[in-house]
Design a protein around this motif. Structure first.
Motif, PDB file in Angstrom:
ATOM      1  N   ILE A 247      46.662  50.695  48.943  1.00  0.00           N
ATOM      2  CA  ILE A 247      45.305  51.229  48.821  1.00  0.00           C
ATOM      3  C   ILE A 247      44.349  50.095  49.186  1.00  0.00           C
ATOM      4  CG2 ILE A 247      43.581  52.190  47.284  1.00  0.00           C
ATOM      5  CD1 ILE A 247      45.871  53.326  45.604  1.00  0.00           C
ATOM      6  N   GLN A 283      46.877  55.353  40.480  1.00  0.00           N
ATOM      7  CA  GLN A 283      47.610  54.243  41.119  1.00  0.00           C
ATOM      8  C   GLN A 283      48.899  53.910  40.321  1.00  0.00           C
ATOM      9  OE1 GLN A 283      44.979  50.924  42.744  1.00  0.00           O
ATOM     10  NE2 GLN A 283      43.524  51.882  41.286  1.00  0.00           N
ATOM     11  N   GLY A 301      45.315  48.003  45.377  1.00  0.00           N
ATOM     12  CA  GLY A 301      46.317  48.673  44.536  1.00  0.00           C
ATOM     13  C   GLY A 301      47.313  49.420  45.406  1.00  0.00           C
ATOM     14  N   ARG A 302      48.145  50.291  44.704  1.00  0.00           N
ATOM     15  CA  ARG A 302      49.167  51.071  45.409  1.00  0.00           C
ATOM     16  C   ARG A 302      49.138  52.507  44.893  1.00  0.00           C
ATOM     17  NH1 ARG A 302      52.898  47.940  48.251  1.00  0.00           N
ATOM     18  NH2 ARG A 302      52.706  45.686  47.860  1.00  0.00           N
ATOM     19  N   LEU A 314      46.639  59.616  46.136  1.00  0.00           N
ATOM     20  CA  LEU A 314      45.433  58.872  45.785  1.00  0.00           C
ATOM     21  C   LEU A 314      44.298  59.869  45.642  1.00  0.00           C
ATOM     22  CD1 LEU A 314      43.591  56.368  45.433  1.00  0.00           C
ATOM     23  CD2 LEU A 314      43.355  56.346  47.940  1.00  0.00           C
TER      24      LEU A 314
END
Length: 340
Positions: A247, A283, A301-302, A314
């Protein structure tokens, strides 16, 4: 009025052969009577000719002519009196005496011309009247021609004025159409120029903004209704992607929140310089901390499946000025030159 000259006296006759009021002894015919015959009269030539008379009837012929003239004049006077109109003067040419009218055949033509020259004058008068009538006719025709010319001139002027007015109207109409076309063309050119300018602006913004993730699929849009959302409708834009997908920061700004947020799972809030807040939710992990400055494209982030979700994705929300209620993220991203 000219008067006739007196008639010549009768020739003298001796008393032994002529007795006044009596009879001649040889033929016993009364002297007071006159009975002309065809043999005693010469052929009549011209007007007012008095036939020759042989013998002693000369005086009587003169007397008869005078009586006829007097009777004619008297008849004219009586006619004037009977009509009740004022008398009209009668002019008569001077006539020669009876003796001069009784002439030989050789000079009869000259006598006719001299005695009645008024006939030629009458002809001249008639000719003069004809000339006057012709002059009047010519004057009337000339006046009519002038009036017709004036009418033709007025008609031509009216036609010219109408043609000029029509030409002016046509010119004004053409000018108006040309102005409208020019205005439309200008407007179209301005619109095209505005589109080009907007495209250039968005292209420049696109260098400053980026999409939050890659290898995604849009699975939920702003405003969708359903029981899956506590507010009754979807408040953001969902990018479905495998867990662990990176992200990124959409634009440069400051991290104002990073941590657990209940139904949003792990959430990071990036506040831009204009005060707009961008929420990155669900996340699997957070890579930044509160107060950290980040630039466009930095990893924050992921992708994960934390919080109230049905799969890894997301969830992105946009809150202008930090407002509690967000706006459509799709429209906002497109306003920055991005196409999700």
């Amino acid at each position: 009025m000219a008067s006739n000259p007196p008639a010549p006296e009768a020739p003298y006759v001796p008393s032994d052969t002529l007795v006044y009021g009596g009879y001649r002894a040889d033929d016993e015919i009364p002297l007071g009577e006159w009975n002309p015959t065809a043999d005693s009269l010469a052929p009549v030539r011209g007007r007012h000719r008095v036939a020759k008379q042989r013998g002693g009837g000369f005086a009587r012929s003169s007397t008869v002519l005078g009586v006829g003239v007097i009777a004619a004049v008297s008849a004219g006077g009586m006619a004037s009196a009977n009509t009740g109109k004022p008398p009209v003067s009668i002019s008569m040419p001077d006539l020669p005496n009876v003796g001069s009218l009784i002439s030989d055949d050789a000079d009869s033509a000259a006598d006719d011309t001299s005695a009645f020259s008024s006939v030629g004058a009458t002809a001249d008068t008639a000719e003069g009247t004809s000339d006057a009538g012709e002059a009047l006719r010519s004057r009337i025709l000339a006046q009519a021609e002038v009036q017709q010319g004036q009418l033709d001139t007025k008609a031509a002027q009216a036609v010219a004025a109408a043609a000029e007015k029509e030409a002016d109207e046509a010119a004004a109409k053409a000018e108006k159409e040309a102005q409208e076309k020019a205005t439309a063309a200008k407007k179209k050119a301005e619109e095209a120029a505005a589109k080009v300018a907007e495209a250039a602006r968005l292209a420049e913004l696109a260098k400053q903004y980026t999409l939050p993730t890659s290898s995604y699929t849009i699975t939920g849009t702003f405003g969708q209704a359903g029981s899956l959302w506590s507010s009754g409708y979807h408040t953001g834009l969902d990018f479905a992607a495998p867990t662990g997908t990176l992200i990124k920061a959409i634009h440069s700004g400051t991290i104002t929140e990073a941590g657990w947020a209940g139904s949003y799972g792990y959430r990071t809030i990036l506040t831009l310089d204009d005060g707009t807040e961008l929420w990155f939710c669900h996340q699997s992990s957070i890579s930044v901390s509160v107060g950290q400055k980040v630039g466009t494209g930095d990893v924050i982030g992921r992708v994960g499946a934390t919080g109230n979700v049905t799969g890894a994705h997301l969830h992105l929300e946009v809150h202008p000025g930090g407002a509690a209620t967000g706006i459509d993220p799709m429209a906002w991203l497109r306003g920055k030159g991005l196409t999700p």
